[in-house]
Design a protein around this motif. Structure first.
Motif, PDB file in Angstrom:
ATOM      1  N   THR A  75       0.846  -1.191   0.000  1.00  0.00           N
ATOM      2  CA  THR A  75       0.000   0.000   0.000  1.00  0.00           C
ATOM      3  C   THR A  75       0.888   1.250   0.000  1.00  0.00           C
ATOM      4  O   THR A  75       2.090   1.171   0.253  1.00  0.00           O
ATOM      5  N   SER A  76       0.269   2.395  -0.244  1.00  0.00           N
ATOM      6  CA  SER A  76       1.028   3.646  -0.198  1.00  0.00           C
ATOM      7  C   SER A  76       1.628   3.858   1.183  1.00  0.00           C
ATOM      8  O   SER A  76       2.773   4.326   1.318  1.00  0.00           O
ATOM      9  N   GLY A  77       0.863   3.499   2.215  1.00  0.00           N
ATOM     10  CA  GLY A  77       1.382   3.627   3.573  1.00  0.00           C
ATOM     11  C   GLY A  77       2.581   2.733   3.816  1.00  0.00           C
ATOM     12  O   GLY A  77       3.539   3.128   4.499  1.00  0.00           O
ATOM     13  N   ASP A  78       2.536   1.504   3.266  1.00  0.00           N
ATOM     14  CA  ASP A  78       3.675   0.590   3.399  1.00  0.00           C
ATOM     15  C   ASP A  78       4.929   1.201   2.778  1.00  0.00           C
ATOM     16  O   ASP A  78       6.023   1.132   3.344  1.00  0.00           O
ATOM     17  N   ILE A  79       4.756   1.780   1.603  1.00  0.00           N
ATOM     18  CA  ILE A  79       5.899   2.369   0.896  1.00  0.00           C
ATOM     19  C   ILE A  79       6.482   3.534   1.688  1.00  0.00           C
ATOM     20  O   ILE A  79       7.698   3.651   1.868  1.00  0.00           O
ATOM     21  N   ARG A  80       5.598   4.392   2.189  1.00  0.00           N
ATOM     22  CA  ARG A  80       6.092   5.534   2.971  1.00  0.00           C
ATOM     23  C   ARG A  80       6.795   5.070   4.244  1.00  0.00           C
ATOM     24  O   ARG A  80       7.806   5.646   4.657  1.00  0.00           O
ATOM     25  N   SER A  81       6.262   4.019   4.878  1.00  0.00           N
ATOM     26  CA  SER A  81       6.893   3.492   6.090  1.00  0.00           C
ATOM     27  C   SER A  81       8.289   2.962   5.791  1.00  0.00           C
ATOM     28  O   SER A  81       9.245   3.209   6.539  1.00  0.00           O
TER      29      SER A  81
END
Length: 347
Positions: A75-81
């Motif tokens: 997810t986008s959140g995974d990538i940002r993390s």
């Protein structure tokens, strides 16, 4: 649970395959927040093998790298993390370089590159990070961010079906992973990836089968994967047996032509090779059994160790379900008094 299973396999997978190329740290902690990145890799100055033997994975491992493999679509959140952890790692490295005034300032190319591996990714998600266009066909499925971000996403199910991508496609799921396993089986016996596969896929068989026993029924694609991996295990045992039988036939054709001490030496060499093949079959089976027992019971005590050779007298299709279904006491009762004869190379 699914995420944990994939994490454990992926960490073992990267650690084993990249060990000839450099140092691999799993669950590396960064900053005071105690955040962890899955795999942190540092290449050796002189690798023990040619990185090309691992295809694209070997190319990625020619410089410092962080690998973050995902079982489910990222997810986008995974990538940002993941990127947040990478930037924390970069900041730590830069602070250390600044404290050591005798050392040259940390160069940009020395900072590790982040590789996020995901089975699939939507076009909308990818475009949200404005990846750079790829001009080479060999980079299909690999999306690079701006150079200073030092981050790329590998969409495993978009990779071309080539030998160079095999080591990455083995980390996919469903039909992509099943196809990769079949390609792995077809590789030459001396291929580096194939040689290391048995130990790795045994662990994956164990964790997937344990999930079936402890948690819920596996999906149909995972059940098929288990069957493919077990077939590979049996295939490698059969290859050991075939080599032994071929050598025995060659030695038989030479019998009668050797005399005196030369004949004695010939018999000694034959017996030595036979013992070596026998030991290879035994150790391969024992490793598989040990993986299953550790998954069920954690550390293996002396009592379980004492019945491993007896368990190995059964074919894998018989002992695998027993070890994943029976209690510890039932396993000990069933195999404690069973003769621990060596596997037959001719069976």
């Amino acid at each position: 649970m699914t995420r944990f299973i994939h994490d454990q396999f992926a960490k073992q997978y990267f650690s084993e395959l990249l060990s000839p190329l450099g140092t691999t740290e799993t669950s590396k902690e960064i900053s005071s927040e105690i955040r962890q990145m899955d795999i942190f890799f540092t290449p050796f100055p002189r690798p023990q093998i040619n990185p090309k033997a691992l295809g694209i994975l070997g190319q990625l491992a020619t410089t410092a790298a962080v690998f973050e493999p995902f079982r489910n679509p990222v997810t986008s959140g995974d990538i940002r993390s993941c990127m947040g952890k990478l930037f924390s790692l970069h900041a730590n490295s830069e602070r250390e370089a600044n404290r050591d005034r005798d050392r040259d300032r940390l160069k940009e190319e020395q900072l590790p590159h982040l590789w996020i591996l995901t089975p699939t990714a939507s076009e909308n998600l990818l475009q949200g990070f404005h990846p750079l266009p790829t001009e080479e066909d060999g980079n299909k499925g690999i999306y690079f961010f701006g150079r200073s971000f030092k981050t790329s996403i590998i969409v495993i199910h978009q990779l071309p079906v080539t030998r160079d991508t095999l080591s990455l496609r083995l980390l996919g799921r469903g039909t992509v992973q099943q196809q990769a396993v079949r390609e792995l089986q077809a590789l030459p016996e001396n291929d580096l990836l194939r040689r290391n596969a048995l130990k790795l896929v045994n662990n994956l068989i164990a964790v997937l089968t344990a999930r079936q026993q402890k948690e819920q029924d596996l999906e149909s694609d995972e059940q098929e994967l288990i069957m493919n991996l077990e077939q590979m295990y049996e295939q490698q045992l059969e290859e050991i047996r075939q080599e032994a039988r071929q050598e025995a036939r060659q030695e038989g054709r030479q019998e009668g032509r050797q005399e005196g001490r030369q004949e004695g030496r010939q018999e000694g060499r034959q017996e030595g090779r036979q013992e070596g093949r026998q030991e290879g079959v035994k150790q391969t089976t024992r490793n598989f059994i040990e993986t299953l027992l550790r998954l069920r019971f954690g550390d293996i005590d002396e009592e379980l160790t004492g019945v491993m050779d007896a368990i190995a007298t059964l074919p894998s299709e018989e002992f695998t379900p027993l070890l994943l279904q029976l209690s510890r006491e039932d396993i000990l009762t069933r195999f404690r008094d069973r003769p621990a004869t060596s596997p037959d190379l001719n069976s």
